[in-house]
Design an enzyme around this catalytic site. Structure first.
Site, mmCIF file in Angstrom:
data_model
loop_
_atom_site.group_PDB
_atom_site.id
_atom_site.type_symbol
_atom_site.label_atom_id
_atom_site.label_comp_id
_atom_site.label_asym_id
_atom_site.label_seq_id
_atom_site.Cartn_x
_atom_site.Cartn_y
_atom_site.Cartn_z
ATOM 1 N N ARG A 230 -6.760 -7.315 -4.395
ATOM 2 C CA ARG A 230 -5.727 -6.713 -3.535
ATOM 3 C C ARG A 230 -6.224 -5.397 -2.948
ATOM 4 N NH1 ARG A 230 0.169 -8.585 -4.652
ATOM 5 N NH2 ARG A 230 -0.234 -10.720 -5.292
ATOM 6 N N ARG B 226 2.360 -0.699 -11.721
ATOM 7 C CA ARG B 226 3.345 -1.782 -11.614
ATOM 8 C C ARG B 226 3.116 -2.808 -12.720
ATOM 9 N NH1 ARG B 226 4.017 -4.990 -5.999
ATOM 10 N NH2 ARG B 226 2.180 -6.113 -6.731
ATOM 11 N N ARG C 272 6.428 -13.707 -11.152
ATOM 12 C CA ARG C 272 6.293 -12.610 -12.118
ATOM 13 C C ARG C 272 7.500 -12.673 -13.048
ATOM 14 N NH1 ARG C 272 5.043 -8.688 -7.161
ATOM 15 N NH2 ARG C 272 2.846 -9.214 -6.897
HETATM 16 N N1 LIG Z 1 6.605 6.525 -2.683
HETATM 17 C C1 LIG Z 1 6.277 6.059 -3.881
HETATM 18 N N2 LIG Z 1 5.770 6.861 -4.808
HETATM 19 C C2 LIG Z 1 5.416 6.388 -6.036
HETATM 20 N N3 LIG Z 1 5.539 5.091 -6.413
HETATM 21 C C3 LIG Z 1 6.041 4.234 -5.515
HETATM 22 C C4 LIG Z 1 6.437 4.654 -4.203
HETATM 23 N N4 LIG Z 1 6.888 3.579 -3.533
HETATM 24 C C5 LIG Z 1 6.804 2.522 -4.369
HETATM 25 N N5 LIG Z 1 6.299 2.921 -5.572
HETATM 26 C C6 LIG Z 1 5.994 2.075 -6.747
HETATM 27 O O1 LIG Z 1 4.799 1.376 -6.411
HETATM 28 C C7 LIG Z 1 4.792 0.074 -6.980
HETATM 29 C C8 LIG Z 1 4.538 -0.935 -5.869
HETATM 30 O O2 LIG Z 1 5.675 -0.980 -5.030
HETATM 31 P P1 LIG Z 1 6.177 -2.342 -4.390
HETATM 32 O O3 LIG Z 1 6.195 -3.404 -5.427
HETATM 33 O O4 LIG Z 1 7.426 -2.027 -3.677
HETATM 34 O O5 LIG Z 1 4.974 -2.594 -3.387
HETATM 35 P P2 LIG Z 1 4.796 -3.763 -2.304
HETATM 36 O O6 LIG Z 1 4.215 -3.124 -1.109
HETATM 37 O O7 LIG Z 1 6.064 -4.488 -2.123
HETATM 38 O O8 LIG Z 1 3.719 -4.665 -3.004
HETATM 39 P P3 LIG Z 1 3.388 -6.235 -2.771
HETATM 40 O O9 LIG Z 1 2.909 -6.382 -1.379
HETATM 41 O O10 LIG Z 1 2.330 -6.521 -3.778
HETATM 42 O O11 LIG Z 1 4.633 -7.021 -3.024
HETATM 43 C C9 LIG Z 1 6.129 -0.108 -7.647
HETATM 44 O O12 LIG Z 1 5.958 0.089 -9.044
HETATM 45 C C10 LIG Z 1 7.000 0.985 -7.051
HETATM 46 O O13 LIG Z 1 7.981 1.452 -7.960
HETATM 47 N N1 LIG Z 2 2.087 -13.931 5.768
HETATM 48 C C1 LIG Z 2 2.968 -13.787 4.790
HETATM 49 N N2 LIG Z 2 2.803 -12.849 3.850
HETATM 50 C C2 LIG Z 2 3.730 -12.727 2.890
HETATM 51 C C3 LIG Z 2 4.878 -13.525 2.851
HETATM 52 N N3 LIG Z 2 5.628 -13.176 1.788
HETATM 53 C C4 LIG Z 2 4.982 -12.171 1.202
HETATM 54 N N4 LIG Z 2 3.842 -11.889 1.858
HETATM 55 C C5 LIG Z 2 2.852 -10.854 1.574
HETATM 56 O O1 LIG Z 2 2.040 -11.246 0.512
HETATM 57 C C6 LIG Z 2 1.527 -10.088 -0.135
HETATM 58 C C7 LIG Z 2 1.571 -10.235 -1.607
HETATM 59 O O2 LIG Z 2 2.881 -10.345 -2.064
HETATM 60 P P1 LIG Z 2 3.203 -10.392 -3.644
HETATM 61 O O3 LIG Z 2 4.669 -10.630 -3.736
HETATM 62 O O4 LIG Z 2 2.373 -11.474 -4.225
HETATM 63 O O5 LIG Z 2 2.796 -9.048 -4.183
HETATM 64 C C8 LIG Z 2 2.338 -8.911 0.403
HETATM 65 O O6 LIG Z 2 1.536 -8.212 1.331
HETATM 66 C C9 LIG Z 2 3.469 -9.547 1.127
HETATM 67 O O7 LIG Z 2 3.901 -8.792 2.248
HETATM 68 C C10 LIG Z 2 5.026 -14.515 3.871
HETATM 69 O O8 LIG Z 2 6.003 -15.273 3.937
HETATM 70 N N5 LIG Z 2 4.066 -14.605 4.803
#
Ligand SMILES: Nc1ncnc2c1ncn2[C@@H]1O[C@H](COP(=O)(O)OP(=O)(O)OP(=O)(O)O)[C@@H](O)[C@H]1O
Ligand SMILES: Nc1nc2c(ncn2[C@@H]2O[C@H](COP(=O)(O)O)[C@@H](O)[C@H]2O)c(=O)[nH]1
Length: 390
Positions: free
Chosen positions: A281, A270, A177
């Site tokens: 997703r 996001r 990204r």
């Molecule tokens: N409690 C909350 N309330 C509102 N917005 C939130 C909250 N927690 C996270 N966000 C927002 O939601 C979006 C998704 O959060 P984040 O990228 O941390 O999710 P993730 O679970 O790590 O996703 P992925 O698995 O795709 O990497 C972000 O824009 C973040 O700022």
């Molecule tokens: N099994 C695994 N899942 C992973 C790993 N690193 C990230 N993730 C999961 O992928 C999705 C999507 O992530 P994104 O960065 O593309 O939004 C998210 O649920 C992560 O937890 C890994 O090493 N192994």
């Protein structure tokens, strides 16, 4: 895969030992340990200061040498090391002139981790796992549907407790990204390369997630545990299941959204995915949320209000006690330049200095209790109890 070294020796132990002694590849000091008819020879192929400890295996039954596949981070050499057979599944290598963090390394011969890897790779497989004094912190696996806020919570933990937590940087075949940096957020890689590395056993777990490959490399976990920090893995439910089934002892936390509508809103706001990717997703989220209920996870947190969810996360991680247990485990000493090893029937190993003079920080005697070892490669072997006499 274990590569055969072209040499033949008689199967008798004495001849095998002298054969090992004639092995010109190893320079300087080496140790030989016998387990189930195989001799594990640990030494270095170079006398350079930065040389690493290598292992060769001599099979008495076939009279042949093998260079096994060695997983885990190889220890640096020291002027001297000694070997102790802890059980028939691992050898403890104790290094001279080394700090409390560096002196003990386990060579896993038949641990759960090694057996898993043997099934995947075939041939002779061994793994190094650094010893960790005390209970040492368990890695934390955080899972939950895409967009629920895992990354946001992890970033907060890493910012607030930089010396306690370290992030396991995964590999992925998805495109970066806009603000993502290779090596920091992910190791971005090509599908063919990653598939080959999965076959070679480089990954602790890997899964096809939303159409791309993701995986946690053994090295990524080791890079964090080596610094003594607590490793955080952000992985999907399939990955969590694989880690749960592995030899890694971790704490598993599932993050749930307050509703599907809110999850969808977060993913859209996001702004990092196309409409098609968001739909994919969201479809996967339904399945993941159902799987999250199945008892795979030790804790489930709802991320409704971010600050309250973060407070609950910190509470369940018992951050105060982590800090204090880290402190309690930080015993500091240096091993002598030369020492003898003995052991008793109660799993105590005695390291006695043979140095001519006593020096500050170098105990005359170090007693190791190996009766409560836990974990193993690559999350470190925890539970080594140590006492010192000066
Ligand atoms: N409690 C909350 N309330 C509102 N917005 C939130 C909250 N927690 C996270 N966000 C927002 O939601 C979006 C998704 O959060 P984040 O990228 O941390 O999710 P993730 O679970 O790590 O996703 P992925 O698995 O795709 O990497 C972000 O824009 C973040 O700022
Ligand atoms: N099994 C695994 N899942 C992973 C790993 N690193 C990230 N993730 C999961 O992928 C999705 C999507 O992530 P994104 O960065 O593309 O939004 C998210 O649920 C992560 O937890 C890994 O090493 N192994």
């Amino acid at each position: 895969m274990g590569q055969e070294i072209q040499e033949n020796f008689s199967a008798s132990l004495q001849e095998s030992l002298s054969a090992c002694g004639d092995d010109s590849d190893f320079k300087g000091h080496k140790t030989i340990t016998e387990i189930c008819g195989k001799l594990y020879v640990v030494g270095a192929t170079s006398e350079a200061a930065e040389a690493l400890l290598e292992v060769k295996v001599f099979d008495k039954a076939t009279g042949k040498w093998f260079a096994p596949t060695i997983l885990g981070k190889k220890p640096n050499t020291s002027t001297f090391h000694s070997d102790v057979l802890v059980s028939n599944d691992r050898i403890l290598i104790l290094k001279a002139d080394s700090s409390a963090n560096e002196f003990s390394h386990f060579l896993e011969v038949d641990s759960k981790f090694v057996r898993e890897r043997k099934e995947l790779l075939g041939g002779e497989v061994l793994a190094w796992s650094k010893g960790s004094i005390g209970d040492g912190p368990k890695p934390i696996v955080i899972s939950g549907p895409s967009g629920v806020g895992k990354g946001t919570l992890i970033n907060k933990l890493m910012e607030d407790f930089p010396s306690t937590f370290g992030f396991s940087v995964s590999h992925t075949t998805r495109a970066p990204r806009e603000k993502e940096v290779n090596g920091i957020h992910y190791h971005f890689t090509e599908r063919e390369v990653m598939e080959k590395e999965i076959r070679e056993g480089k990954f602790l777990e890997s899964a096809l997630v939303h159409g791309n490959l993701y995986g946690t490399s053994v090295e990524a976990v080791e890079a964090v545990t080596d610094t003594g920090k607590r490793c955080i893995l952000d992985i999907d439910v399939q990955g969590a299941r694989s880690v749960r089934a592995s030899s890694i002892e971790a704490i598993f936390i599932f993050i749930r959204p307050p509703s599907y509508e809110e999850l969808e809103k977060r993913l859209r706001d996001r702004g990092t995915e196309t409409e098609e990717q968001i739909q994919k997703r969201l479809r996967n989220a339904r399945k993941e949320i159902e799987e999250g209920k199945e008892g795979l996870f030790d804790h489930i947190l709802v991320n409704d209000d971010l600050e309250s969810c973060y407070a609950n996360l910190k509470k369940l991680l018992g951050l105060d006690s982590i800090e204090s247990s880290n402190k309690a485990a930080s015993v500091d000493f240096k091993t002598p330049s030369s020492f003898t090893i003995s052991r008793d029937a109660e799993n105590n190993i005695f390291i006695e200095s043979q140095d001519a003079e006593t020096k500050d920080g170098i105990p005359k005697k170090i007693v190791l209790d190996v009766s409560s070892l836990r974990g193993g490669a690559p999350g470190r072997t925890r539970g080594l109890a140590v006492s010192t006499e000066y």
